[in-house]
Design a protein around this motif. Structure first.
Motif, PDB file in Angstrom:
ATOM      1  N   SER A  67       0.426  -6.720  -6.002  1.00 43.86           N
ATOM      2  CA  SER A  67       0.015  -7.790  -5.192  1.00 43.86           C
ATOM      3  C   SER A  67       1.276  -8.643  -5.027  1.00 43.86           C
TER       4      SER A  67
ATOM      5  N   ASP B  76      -0.318  -6.364   7.501  1.00 43.34           N
ATOM      6  CA  ASP B  76       0.249  -6.783   6.243  1.00 43.34           C
ATOM      7  C   ASP B  76       0.963  -7.988   6.316  1.00 43.34           C
TER       8      ASP B  76
ATOM      9  N   ARG C  40       3.610   0.782  -5.620  1.00 43.15           N
ATOM     10  CA  ARG C  40       2.832   0.735  -4.363  1.00 43.15           C
ATOM     11  C   ARG C  40       1.645  -0.194  -4.939  1.00 43.15           C
ATOM     12  N   TYR C  41       1.049  -0.624  -3.929  1.00 41.68           N
ATOM     13  CA  TYR C  41      -0.219  -1.485  -4.274  1.00 41.68           C
ATOM     14  C   TYR C  41      -0.044  -2.600  -5.186  1.00 41.68           C
TER      15      TYR C  41
ATOM     16  N   ALA D   7       0.672  -1.094   0.166  1.00 44.42           N
ATOM     17  CA  ALA D   7       0.039  -0.100  -0.074  1.00 44.42           C
ATOM     18  C   ALA D   7       1.019   1.209   0.068  1.00 44.42           C
TER      19      ALA D   7
END
Ligand code: B12
Length: 178
Positions: free
Chosen positions: A87, A112, A84-85, A59
């Motif tokens: 998977s 996380d 960022r973000y 994130a």
């Protein structure tokens, strides 16, 4: 590498790393000073024995990723900084590139941690045994790192980067012997 072959960029960036490691340079100042030096002098030299490291985060917590990427670049790795973000599936896909020798994952928030649970065995199932795994960040203690299956762990970023480098070189030597 003898000093005479050290580029101006190598000298400047290793100087900044020494100051950061000595606690005389705050994290963000260090990251920005290295970025400025890179703009001015170009990147520092890379060690072909080390190959490429993939550095990821979750994130919006990117500072750990940026700190590790900065240091790993100075100690000689080619670095892939993951957006960022991204998977975990995509992060592991990036590690399937044969150039990739290590994966560093920054975990800032406890929520996380499930994303890295059993990560080593997941990587082995994907045939990524060769990729050295390091996970770090404030929620990651030595025992959490052991549960994840990390190949190297250190409480400090510089400690982790040096341990990743040592382990990649050790595995390189092993491969050459076989
Ligand atoms: C900066 C920050 C933010 C910034 C991030 C900016 C950025 N670009 O990164 C912003 C403001 C965006 C943010 C947002 C949020 N945050 Co925030 N954030 C922090 C903060 C203050 C610092 C984290 C940090 O970057 N540390 C610097 C890094 C470099 O330190 P480090 O990872 O611990 O690494 C050290 C060691 O681990 C070592 N190390 C050794 N080996 C290795 C290996 C690796 C790979 C790495 C990376 C490091 C490492 O090196 C480092 C230095 O020695 C923490 C609190 C804290 N002090 O940890 C909260 C914190 C992580 N955030 C938190 C939360 C909840 C949020 C939000 C959800 C808040 C909200 N409601 O909106 C959002 C989530 C946003 C999102 N979608 O992701 C919580 C998480 C709680 C939990 N359950 O764990 C914390 C702990 C704050 C708190 N006390 O509540 N955050």
């Amino acid at each position: 590498m003898t000093d005479s072959r050290l580029s101006e960029a190598d000298v400047r960036m290793n100087g900044l790393l020494d100051r950061y490691e000595g606690g005389r340079y705050p994290l963000m100042y260090f990251i920005r000073a290295v970025a400025r030096a890179k703009e001015e002098l170009g990147d520092c030299s890379k060690d072909p024995e080390l190959g490429r490291v993939v550095v990821a985060c979750f994130a919006m917590h990117t500072e750990g990723r940026d700190l590790m990427s900065t240091i790993l670049g100075i100690v000689g790795f080619e670095v892939t900084v993951v957006e960022r973000y991204t998977s975990m599936d995509r992060i592991l896909e990036l590690c399937s590139d044969p150039e990739v020798t290590a994966l560093c994952v920054s975990v800032q928030a406890t929520y996380d941690l499930p994303q890295v649970k059993g990560l080593r065995s997941r990587m082995d199932d994907l045939g990524l045994e060769r990729v050295v795994l390091n996970v770090g960040g404030s929620p990651v203690s030595e025992s959490v790192a052991r549960d994840i299956g990390c190949d190297v762990y250190s409480p400090t970023a510089t400690g982790s980067c040096r341990a990743v480098k040592e382990e990649v070189l050790r595995r390189g030597v092993l491969r050459a012997c076989n």
